[in-house]
Design a protein around this motif. Structure first.
Motif, PDB file in Angstrom:
ATOM      1  N   VAL A   1     -39.576 -46.147 -14.511  1.00 60.48           N
ATOM      2  CA  VAL A   1     -40.914 -45.798 -14.999  1.00 60.48           C
ATOM      3  C   VAL A   1     -40.896 -45.585 -16.509  1.00 60.48           C
ATOM      4  N   LEU A   2     -39.948 -44.812 -16.985  1.00 61.98           N
ATOM      5  CA  LEU A   2     -39.907 -44.471 -18.408  1.00 61.98           C
ATOM      6  C   LEU A   2     -39.550 -45.661 -19.290  1.00 61.98           C
ATOM      7  N   SER A   3     -38.803 -46.606 -18.733  1.00 61.06           N
ATOM      8  CA  SER A   3     -38.402 -47.767 -19.525  1.00 61.06           C
ATOM      9  C   SER A   3     -39.491 -48.828 -19.596  1.00 61.06           C
ATOM     10  N   ASP A   4     -40.372 -48.879 -18.585  1.00 54.74           N
ATOM     11  CA  ASP A   4     -41.401 -49.928 -18.564  1.00 54.74           C
ATOM     12  C   ASP A   4     -42.641 -49.409 -17.841  1.00 54.74           C
ATOM     13  N   LEU A   5     -43.345 -48.532 -18.513  1.00 53.27           N
ATOM     14  CA  LEU A   5     -44.524 -47.886 -17.923  1.00 53.27           C
ATOM     15  C   LEU A   5     -45.585 -48.913 -17.531  1.00 53.27           C
ATOM     16  N   SER A   6     -45.783 -49.906 -18.380  1.00 55.93           N
ATOM     17  CA  SER A   6     -46.809 -50.912 -18.114  1.00 55.93           C
ATOM     18  C   SER A   6     -46.489 -51.695 -16.839  1.00 55.93           C
ATOM     19  N   TYR A   7     -45.230 -52.078 -16.680  1.00 54.97           N
ATOM     20  CA  TYR A   7     -44.822 -52.839 -15.484  1.00 54.97           C
ATOM     21  C   TYR A   7     -45.066 -52.032 -14.215  1.00 54.97           C
ATOM     22  N   VAL A   8     -44.605 -50.787 -14.190  1.00 53.77           N
ATOM     23  CA  VAL A   8     -44.716 -49.975 -12.978  1.00 53.77           C
ATOM     24  C   VAL A   8     -46.181 -49.692 -12.639  1.00 53.77           C
ATOM     25  N   SER A   9     -47.032 -49.565 -13.664  1.00 50.78           N
ATOM     26  CA  SER A   9     -48.443 -49.266 -13.405  1.00 50.78           C
ATOM     27  C   SER A   9     -49.196 -50.441 -12.790  1.00 50.78           C
ATOM     28  N   LYS A  10     -48.571 -51.660 -12.821  1.00 56.67           N
ATOM     29  CA  LYS A  10     -49.255 -52.856 -12.317  1.00 56.67           C
ATOM     30  C   LYS A  10     -48.523 -53.540 -11.172  1.00 56.67           C
ATOM     31  N   ALA A  11     -47.232 -53.349 -11.054  1.00 57.69           N
ATOM     32  CA  ALA A  11     -46.427 -54.114 -10.092  1.00 57.69           C
ATOM     33  C   ALA A  11     -46.667 -53.647  -8.653  1.00 57.69           C
ATOM     34  N   PRO A  12     -46.534 -54.549  -7.678  1.00 51.39           N
ATOM     35  CA  PRO A  12     -46.609 -54.156  -6.271  1.00 51.39           C
ATOM     36  C   PRO A  12     -45.463 -53.211  -5.934  1.00 51.39           C
ATOM     37  N   ILE A  13     -45.665 -52.404  -4.916  1.00 54.99           N
ATOM     38  CA  ILE A  13     -44.658 -51.412  -4.538  1.00 54.99           C
ATOM     39  C   ILE A  13     -43.343 -52.076  -4.153  1.00 54.99           C
ATOM     40  N   ALA A  14     -43.408 -53.272  -3.545  1.00 50.61           N
ATOM     41  CA  ALA A  14     -42.183 -53.965  -3.127  1.00 50.61           C
ATOM     42  C   ALA A  14     -41.342 -54.338  -4.341  1.00 50.61           C
ATOM     43  N   GLU A  15     -41.989 -54.802  -5.414  1.00 56.85           N
ATOM     44  CA  GLU A  15     -41.258 -55.161  -6.627  1.00 56.85           C
ATOM     45  C   GLU A  15     -40.656 -53.936  -7.305  1.00 56.85           C
ATOM     46  N   ILE A  16     -41.416 -52.824  -7.305  1.00 55.00           N
ATOM     47  CA  ILE A  16     -40.904 -51.591  -7.910  1.00 55.00           C
ATOM     48  C   ILE A  16     -39.658 -51.131  -7.163  1.00 55.00           C
ATOM     49  N   ALA A  17     -39.755 -51.158  -5.828  1.00 61.40           N
ATOM     50  CA  ALA A  17     -38.621 -50.717  -5.007  1.00 61.40           C
ATOM     51  C   ALA A  17     -37.409 -51.606  -5.240  1.00 61.40           C
TER      52      ALA A  17
ATOM     53  N   ARG B   1     -36.667 -53.537  -7.851  1.00 61.82           N
ATOM     54  CA  ARG B   1     -36.131 -53.419  -9.206  1.00 61.82           C
ATOM     55  C   ARG B   1     -35.356 -52.111  -9.387  1.00 61.82           C
ATOM     56  N   ALA B   2     -35.799 -51.050  -8.686  1.00 57.99           N
ATOM     57  CA  ALA B   2     -35.108 -49.761  -8.792  1.00 57.99           C
ATOM     58  C   ALA B   2     -33.956 -49.637  -7.819  1.00 57.99           C
ATOM     59  N   GLY B   3     -33.893 -50.575  -6.857  1.00 58.25           N
ATOM     60  CA  GLY B   3     -32.824 -50.518  -5.870  1.00 58.25           C
ATOM     61  C   GLY B   3     -33.020 -49.438  -4.841  1.00 58.25           C
ATOM     62  N   VAL B   4     -34.296 -49.200  -4.460  1.00 59.57           N
ATOM     63  CA  VAL B   4     -34.613 -48.190  -3.447  1.00 59.57           C
ATOM     64  C   VAL B   4     -35.559 -48.803  -2.429  1.00 59.57           C
ATOM     65  N   SER B   5     -35.876 -48.050  -1.368  1.00 59.57           N
ATOM     66  CA  SER B   5     -36.802 -48.539  -0.352  1.00 59.57           C
ATOM     67  C   SER B   5     -38.244 -48.243  -0.768  1.00 59.57           C
ATOM     68  N   GLU B   6     -39.190 -48.952  -0.134  1.00 55.94           N
ATOM     69  CA  GLU B   6     -40.611 -48.708  -0.423  1.00 55.94           C
ATOM     70  C   GLU B   6     -41.031 -47.292  -0.042  1.00 55.94           C
ATOM     71  N   PRO B   7     -40.581 -46.760   1.130  1.00 57.49           N
ATOM     72  CA  PRO B   7     -40.934 -45.367   1.434  1.00 57.49           C
ATOM     73  C   PRO B   7     -40.428 -44.381   0.384  1.00 57.49           C
ATOM     74  N   THR B   8     -39.286 -44.698  -0.232  1.00 59.14           N
ATOM     75  CA  THR B   8     -38.768 -43.820  -1.284  1.00 59.14           C
ATOM     76  C   THR B   8     -39.709 -43.806  -2.486  1.00 59.14           C
ATOM     77  N   VAL B   9     -40.272 -44.969  -2.806  1.00 59.96           N
ATOM     78  CA  VAL B   9     -41.241 -45.031  -3.911  1.00 59.96           C
ATOM     79  C   VAL B   9     -42.466 -44.176  -3.599  1.00 59.96           C
ATOM     80  N   THR B  10     -42.942 -44.278  -2.365  1.00 60.47           N
ATOM     81  CA  THR B  10     -44.110 -43.490  -1.964  1.00 60.47           C
ATOM     82  C   THR B  10     -43.804 -41.990  -2.015  1.00 60.47           C
TER      83      THR B  10
END
Length: 293
Positions: free
Chosen positions: A29-45, A47-56
């Motif tokens: 989030v801190l490295s790319d605020l713009s990306y995280v604010s627009k990307a689908p949850i699957a892509e965020i998960a 890219r971070a190497g975590v599961s979608e429920p973890t993002v939620t």
């Protein structure tokens, strides 16, 4: 999450104190605020190497209702303060000369803009009203505007005028409520939307006071005041440099003060002489020094 809460500060705390997965998400989030604010949850998960429920769960742990609310607050933080996040590092080469050129150059440019655009007829009208006012109230809130209200007080009392400056909103409102037709109110605001200043000028006018605003044209304060000295200073986007706006405001204050002194005439000199005399015993007695310094 309430709109006034700072989601960036919360994410930074998780980046330092969260679990391994939470730290990875926070770092993303801190490295790319713009990306995280627009990307689908699957892509965020992914890219971070975590599961979608973890993002939620991460979003809810930050006080958001879910991922959509989380993205909304990120986008809001980016719009309000994005230019302050991840700035380019300062170059060390010739730093001193660059700082000197930037600060002094912008200060000179700000004052030159005043010289080329100020309406001296309006300054003269303000000075005439100051020279005959029974009392003068000087208002400003925030950094530069409150300083300029104090500076106007500093310039005018030595001319023998009854003037007082207020930066506290409650005092502004209270003193405006006891204003009379013999009162002159001078209000400073870079934005023109400081609630206490706008309200106080409106109140003072209701009770017959004369009102002056040094502010942005078209603003709420500009609409409330009888006399407007337009104030517009374009900033250069340098986040490390203090604003040049105060040089512009200071020049305006000095123009008003000098014009007022000349409108009053030679009688102001006796007050200035008394100040110089009274300070001579406690200060260095050098007539070349500025009055009071």
């Amino acid at each position: 999450m309430k709109a006034t809460q700072d989601i960036i500060a919360r994410v930074r705390r998780w980046a330092a104190d969260g679990s391994k997965a939470e730290r990875r998400l926070a770092s993303l989030v801190l490295s790319d605020l713009s990306y995280v604010s627009k990307a689908p949850i699957a892509e965020i998960a992914s890219r971070a190497g975590v599961s979608e429920p973890t993002v939620t769960r991460f979003a809810r742990a930050l006080g958001c209702e879910g991922i959509r609310d989380f993205k909304y607050h990120l986008a809001q933080a980016l719009a309000v303060g994005g230019s302050y996040l991840n700035p380019s590092p300062l170059r060390r080469e010739e730093r001193e000369e660059r700082i000197l050129a930037t600060v002094c150059g912008n200060a000179a440019a700000a004052i030159e803009r005043v010289r080329s655009s100020i309406d001296m007829e309006t300054v003269g009208l303000i000075a005439d009203q100051m020279s005959t006012a029974r009392s003068i109230l000087s208002y400003g809130s925030g950094g530069n505007s409150s300083l300029m209200s104090m500076e106007l007080h500093n310039r005018l009392f030595r001319l023998g005028l009854s003037v007082i400056a207020h930066s506290d909103g409650q005092m502004q409102r209270m003193t405006a409520s006891v204003a009379t037709p013999e009162t002159l109110v001078v209000a400073f605001s870079i934005s023109g939307y400081s609630p206490s200043v706008v309200d106080s000028v409106r109140t003072a006018r209701h009770y017959g006071a004369r009102t002056v605003a040094v502010t942005a044209p078209g603003s709420a304060l500009a609409r409330e005041a009888e006399i407007l000295l337009p104030f517009v200073v374009p900033e250069d986007g340098n986040l490390y440099k203090p604003t040049s706006a105060r040089y512009t405001m200071m020049a305006i204050v000095d123009l008003i003060a000098m014009t007022t002194a000349e409108a009053i005439g030679p009688s102001v000199l006796e007050g200035l002489r008394r100040i110089k005399h009274s300070l001579a015993a406690v200060n260095v007695n050098d007539p070349k020094l500025p009055l009071g310094d």
